[in-house]
Design an enzyme around this catalytic site. Structure first.
Site, mmCIF file in Angstrom:
data_model
loop_
_atom_site.group_PDB
_atom_site.id
_atom_site.type_symbol
_atom_site.label_atom_id
_atom_site.label_comp_id
_atom_site.label_asym_id
_atom_site.label_seq_id
_atom_site.Cartn_x
_atom_site.Cartn_y
_atom_site.Cartn_z
ATOM 1 N N GLU A 129 18.486 -8.545 3.359
ATOM 2 C CA GLU A 129 19.916 -8.607 3.501
ATOM 3 C C GLU A 129 20.453 -9.903 4.356
ATOM 4 O O GLU A 129 21.725 -9.903 4.333
ATOM 5 C CB GLU A 129 20.453 -7.190 3.785
ATOM 6 C CG GLU A 129 20.523 -6.901 5.249
ATOM 7 C CD GLU A 129 21.508 -6.127 5.881
ATOM 8 O OE1 GLU A 129 22.599 -5.745 5.368
ATOM 9 O OE2 GLU A 129 21.370 -5.820 7.207
ATOM 10 N N HIS A 171 25.002 -6.215 4.578
ATOM 11 C CA HIS A 171 25.161 -7.382 4.541
ATOM 12 C C HIS A 171 25.008 -7.867 3.067
ATOM 13 O O HIS A 171 25.219 -8.810 2.675
ATOM 14 C CB HIS A 171 24.460 -8.003 5.574
ATOM 15 C CG HIS A 171 25.127 -8.346 6.695
ATOM 16 N ND1 HIS A 171 26.083 -8.820 7.094
ATOM 17 C CD2 HIS A 171 24.599 -7.675 7.741
ATOM 18 C CE1 HIS A 171 26.437 -8.675 8.324
ATOM 19 N NE2 HIS A 171 25.450 -7.993 8.870
ATOM 20 N N HIS A 198 18.556 2.054 5.483
ATOM 21 C CA HIS A 198 19.236 1.157 6.301
ATOM 22 C C HIS A 198 20.224 1.793 7.190
ATOM 23 O O HIS A 198 21.128 2.204 6.759
ATOM 24 C CB HIS A 198 19.692 0.073 5.435
ATOM 25 C CG HIS A 198 20.195 -1.281 5.797
ATOM 26 N ND1 HIS A 198 19.370 -2.223 6.320
ATOM 27 C CD2 HIS A 198 21.421 -1.628 6.320
ATOM 28 C CE1 HIS A 198 19.985 -3.114 7.018
ATOM 29 N NE2 HIS A 198 21.264 -2.943 7.150
ATOM 30 N N HIS A 242 17.179 -4.317 13.481
ATOM 31 C CA HIS A 242 16.360 -5.667 13.852
ATOM 32 C C HIS A 242 15.306 -5.442 14.997
ATOM 33 O O HIS A 242 14.387 -6.430 15.461
ATOM 34 C CB HIS A 242 16.996 -7.029 14.169
ATOM 35 C CG HIS A 242 18.053 -7.421 12.934
ATOM 36 N ND1 HIS A 242 18.578 -8.423 12.858
ATOM 37 C CD2 HIS A 242 18.059 -6.715 11.554
ATOM 38 C CE1 HIS A 242 19.132 -8.415 11.583
ATOM 39 N NE2 HIS A 242 18.831 -7.470 10.904
#
Ligand code: FE2
Length: 261
Positions: free
Chosen positions: A39, A68, A151, A178
């Site tokens: 993404e 995203h 996600h 992340h």
């Protein structure tokens, strides 16, 4: 069989480290199926058709995304013609794309990949717990290997989702923060779980972005222009070992690789 899941591939540093090392990882780790979250692959914001095609050509079989995915408008036109690029299933049905892909891995095992998004500290989407039931109902019984990219921002929502699916899917791996988490385990029902796989990109910034503007943003609360960070590039992935006959996970481990400058 071994499933390699590569965490959020961020901008050109992330794509480059994947290109440089994927073949070697697949050989050394005897990988049968490669899934990657992309993404942030296009400069940190979304993914383009050209970049998706580039990653597919490297051998990535299925790509997952998240909030995203919509950043590059061309994706609305690309998603309907590329079923191996997923978007979270619980976004509106008015939007293009799907959160489920059914395929056959290089070892001959049939598999399903699902992509859903959390709602805590994120956009108010459809309930992912209810939506995943709809996806599971669409998967033929004979397909035992079932991978889920969840996600989401909140660790609690991710842990809850893992427990909710324990025994019904092969793996639930989190993305979006992340930051790789050290809680990988096989749950009692046979589902491999990890709260977040981490990012594949530069760790010299703030979750992939150059650090100075982000620090400024936190200090001032004003919007800033964000550019991908450079240097300290790492690949973060998770390898799940599963029994293709039952779909149960028998092992899960983190895999990290640092690009030498
Ligand atoms: Fe995200």
């Amino acid at each position: 069989m071994n499933i390699l899941f590569i965490g959020d591939v961020f901008a050109s540093p992330g794509r480059r480290i994947v290109a440089n090392h994927l073949h070697q990882i697949v050989t050394e780790e005897r990988i049968d199926l490669i899934v990657a979250n992309v993404e942030n692959a296009a400069g940190g914001f979304g993914v383009t058709a050209a970049i998706a095609d580039e990653l597919f050509s490297l051998g990535v079989e299925v790509m997952t995304t998240g909030n995203h995915v919509w950043d590059k408008t061309e994706i609305h036109e690309y998603l309907p013609r590329q079923p191996r690029l997923l978007r979270p299933a619980n976004y509106s049905p008015l939007l293009a794309g799907s959160g489920l892909y059914l395929g056959k891995a290089r070892n001959g095992a049939e598999y399903a990949v699902m992509n859903l998004q959390g709602r805590t500290f994120m956009a108010t989407l459809d309930d992912p717990f209810r939506k995943v039931e709809e996806l599971l109902a669409q998967i033929p019984d004979r397909i035992k290997v079932r991978f889920v990219d969840f996600h989401a921002e909140a660790t609690s929502e991710k842990v809850a989702f893992g427990w909710y699916l324990d025994g019904r899917v092969t793996a639930v791996i989190g993305t979006h923060t992340h930051i790789p988490t050290a809680d990988e385990r096989v749950l009692p029902g046979g589902t491999a779980y990890q709260t977040d796989c981490g990012m594949t990109g530069s760790y010299a910034g703030v979750i992939g972005v150059e650090k100075a503007p982000v620090i400024r943003k936190f200090q001032t609360a004003l919007p800033v222009r964000m550019e991908p960070a450079k240097g300290m590039v790492e690949l973060h992935a998770t390898i799940i070992t599963a029994d293709p006959e039952t779909g149960k996970a028998v092992g899960i481990r983190r895999y990290a690789l640092e690009e030498l400058a």
